[in-house]
Design an enzyme around this catalytic site. Sequence first.
Site, short mmCIF file in Angstrom:
data_model
loop_
_atom_site.label_atom_id
_atom_site.label_comp_id
_atom_site.label_asym_id
_atom_site.label_seq_id
_atom_site.Cartn_x
_atom_site.Cartn_y
_atom_site.Cartn_z
NE ARG A 39 -9.65 -25.46 -12.16
CZ ARG A 39 -10.24 -26.50 -12.28
NH1 ARG A 39 -10.89 -26.71 -13.56
NH2 ARG A 39 -10.55 -27.55 -11.59
CE LYS A 46 -4.35 -4.26 -4.07
NZ LYS A 46 -3.93 -3.24 -2.75
CD GLU A 61 -9.88 5.22 -1.67
OE1 GLU A 61 -8.63 5.50 -1.83
OE2 GLU A 61 -10.33 4.43 -0.94
CE LYS A 71 -6.17 0.85 -7.99
NZ LYS A 71 -7.01 0.60 -7.17
CD GLU A 111 -0.48 -3.67 -2.12
OE1 GLU A 111 -1.69 -3.40 -2.67
OE2 GLU A 111 -0.39 -3.32 -0.87
NE ARG A 131 -2.95 -2.53 -6.52
CZ ARG A 131 -3.64 -3.07 -7.26
NH1 ARG A 131 -3.34 -3.78 -8.45
NH2 ARG A 131 -5.03 -2.73 -7.21
CG ASN A 188 -3.00 0.36 0.52
OD1 ASN A 188 -4.06 0.36 0.40
ND2 ASN A 188 -2.31 -0.94 0.24
CG HIS A 244 -5.95 2.57 2.38
ND1 HIS A 244 -5.76 3.68 1.85
CD2 HIS A 244 -6.97 2.12 1.68
CE1 HIS A 244 -6.52 4.04 0.72
NE2 HIS A 244 -7.30 3.07 0.64
CG HIS A 265 -7.38 -1.09 6.17
ND1 HIS A 265 -6.38 -1.58 5.34
CD2 HIS A 265 -8.41 -0.86 5.47
CE1 HIS A 265 -6.64 -1.53 4.17
NE2 HIS A 265 -7.90 -1.09 4.16
CG HIS A 298 -12.72 2.18 2.11
ND1 HIS A 298 -11.86 1.32 2.94
CD2 HIS A 298 -12.00 2.62 1.07
CE1 HIS A 298 -10.51 1.53 2.37
NE2 HIS A 298 -10.64 2.08 1.22
P1 NAD Z 1 -20.53 0.89 -1.90
O1 NAD Z 1 -20.46 -0.12 -3.02
O2 NAD Z 1 -21.24 0.27 -0.70
O3 NAD Z 1 -21.65 1.98 -2.18
C1 NAD Z 1 -21.84 2.96 -1.36
C2 NAD Z 1 -23.21 3.09 -1.34
O4 NAD Z 1 -23.86 3.89 -2.35
C3 NAD Z 1 -24.16 1.86 -1.35
O5 NAD Z 1 -25.24 2.12 -0.42
C4 NAD Z 1 -24.51 1.89 -2.68
O6 NAD Z 1 -25.99 1.15 -2.83
C5 NAD Z 1 -24.81 3.44 -3.24
N1 NAD Z 1 -24.73 3.77 -4.59
C6 NAD Z 1 -23.76 3.29 -5.45
N2 NAD Z 1 -24.05 3.88 -6.51
C7 NAD Z 1 -24.94 4.66 -6.51
C8 NAD Z 1 -25.26 5.73 -7.16
N3 NAD Z 1 -25.04 6.15 -8.34
N4 NAD Z 1 -26.40 6.58 -6.83
C9 NAD Z 1 -27.03 6.25 -5.40
N5 NAD Z 1 -26.31 5.39 -4.66
C10 NAD Z 1 -25.36 4.50 -5.23
O7 NAD Z 1 -19.46 1.47 -1.45
P2 NAD Z 1 -18.14 2.36 -2.31
O8 NAD Z 1 -17.71 3.33 -1.30
O9 NAD Z 1 -18.22 2.48 -3.63
O10 NAD Z 1 -16.94 1.36 -2.07
C11 NAD Z 1 -16.21 0.76 -0.84
C12 NAD Z 1 -15.71 -0.69 -1.09
O11 NAD Z 1 -14.78 -0.56 -2.03
C13 NAD Z 1 -15.03 -1.18 0.20
O12 NAD Z 1 -15.55 -2.43 0.61
C14 NAD Z 1 -13.67 -1.04 0.00
O13 NAD Z 1 -12.97 -2.13 0.45
C15 NAD Z 1 -13.65 -1.28 -1.45
N6 NAD Z 1 -12.33 -0.69 -2.13
C16 NAD Z 1 -11.61 -1.76 -3.17
C17 NAD Z 1 -10.70 -1.20 -3.76
C18 NAD Z 1 -10.16 -1.95 -4.74
O14 NAD Z 1 -8.92 -1.69 -5.13
N7 NAD Z 1 -10.57 -3.10 -5.15
C19 NAD Z 1 -10.26 0.05 -3.50
C20 NAD Z 1 -11.01 1.11 -2.79
C21 NAD Z 1 -12.10 0.51 -2.00
N1 GLY Z 2 -6.99 0.66 -3.51
C1 GLY Z 2 -5.50 0.04 -3.29
C2 GLY Z 2 -5.00 -0.82 -4.57
O1 GLY Z 2 -5.87 -1.11 -5.55
O2 GLY Z 2 -3.92 -1.28 -4.59
#
Ligand code: NAD
Ligand code: GLY
Length: 370
Positions: free
Chosen positions: A123, A145, A187, A228, A238, A242, A246, A249, A253, A267
């Site tokens: 939990r 998130k 971003e 942020k 949100e 917030r 997006n 986005h 999406h 993304h």
């Molecule tokens: P990811 O985590 O897949 O990383 C991209 C690639 O880079 C992967 O292959 C990873 O293994 C590699 N990698 C990571 N760090 C590295 C490094 N230092 N050196 C070499 N390779 C490295 O993708 P991302 O772009 O970091 O994140 C995308 C995800 O984030 C999506 O799922 C998206 O929905 C999510 N997201 C979430 C929020 C949130 O607020 N929670 C906001 C924006 C995006």
């Molecule tokens: N990346 C959008 C949020 O965190 O709200």
Amino acid sequence: MVMDLVPVNLGERSYEVRIGRDLISRAGAEIADLLRRPRVAIVTDATVAPLHLHRLETALAAEGISSQALILPAGESTKCWAELGKTVEWLLEAKVERKDIVIALGGGVIGDLVGFAAAILRRGVRFVQIPTTLLAQVDSSVGGKTGINTAQGKNLVGSFHQPTRVLADIDVLKTLPKRDFLAGYGEVVKYGLLGDAKFFEWLESNGPHLSSDDEALQYAVLRSVQMKAEIVERDETEEGDRALLNLGHTFCHALESATGYSDRLLHGEGVAIGCALAFELSQRLGLCAQEAPSRVREHLRAMGTKLDLSDIPGALPNSAALLALMGQDKKVLDGKLRFILARGIGQAFVTSDVPKETVLGVLDDALATR
Ligand code: NAD
Ligand code: GLY
């Protein structure tokens, strides 16, 4: 260069984002005060592990902190029920207790998945984000998130679960492939476009050499995280503002869904394309001058990010199908699509008042360039 600290003030869920160089090599000292007992569980991915895991384990051991690591496959498809189940069961097998800390070492995929696993484990256990992509440092590691994707769409299952600390080590970005760095930049530029015209102007000058200028890179991460944090403090779950985060986005999406969340479109690349489309839509609705979308496009072109639908390889559905995909967006309210539009650079706002025909027109024209 000194370390920057950004507080995220959320009452008892408050935490600090620490941004600086070589933080992973000091990670033990950076998190020791959070630990009830000297052990942590680390979850990372198969690309990050050989690059940065050993350094983290050594830094923890130097402070007498023992660690175990789970290495998941790299990539978006890891944000799924199966890997979530595997992670939760591994954490239980590792006897992670309510007061322990789980470390998410990786990009947004690992941060989102591990944050969600931590939210539901016993939990709710605490977790520390060590984001290793530019996207994760400026966006996903901050704000709480967490979640996974399902067959119905992206991030549709998840929870708000704030991290206990975030360590953004800008040196880890040196191993990031150029494509992922540029995707993360989508971003970064979003923050300037949504709320800080001066930051956008700064990016116009400094963006092109960001990956080779540590001081500029740290400032870009700092300014993004500050923005942020400020928005999340105003609206943690949100209910309103917030949604500004997006920007771009709603289009993104739909495009990610149309390309099957695959390598065809990352993304952050979708965010860059989506920001250009959101400014185009704003201009067509008479909200901002033609100069605004042109300037956005010019900067993205100078950066070399994906910018047009023609930059996405393979076939795309038609505008009506893309609009239908937007209907799965989490911002949909009472069946109405909500868009983030702009009255100019740095002046975004949220609205549901967008005629579908204008959106279809923007999409038709964008598709026609393919
Ligand atoms: P990811 O985590 O897949 O990383 C991209 C690639 O880079 C992967 O292959 C990873 O293994 C590699 N990698 C990571 N760090 C590295 C490094 N230092 N050196 C070499 N390779 C490295 O993708 P991302 O772009 O970091 O994140 C995308 C995800 O984030 C999506 O799922 C998206 O929905 C999510 N997201 C979430 C929020 C949130 O607020 N929670 C906001 C924006 C995006
Ligand atoms: N990346 C959008 C949020 O965190 O709200």
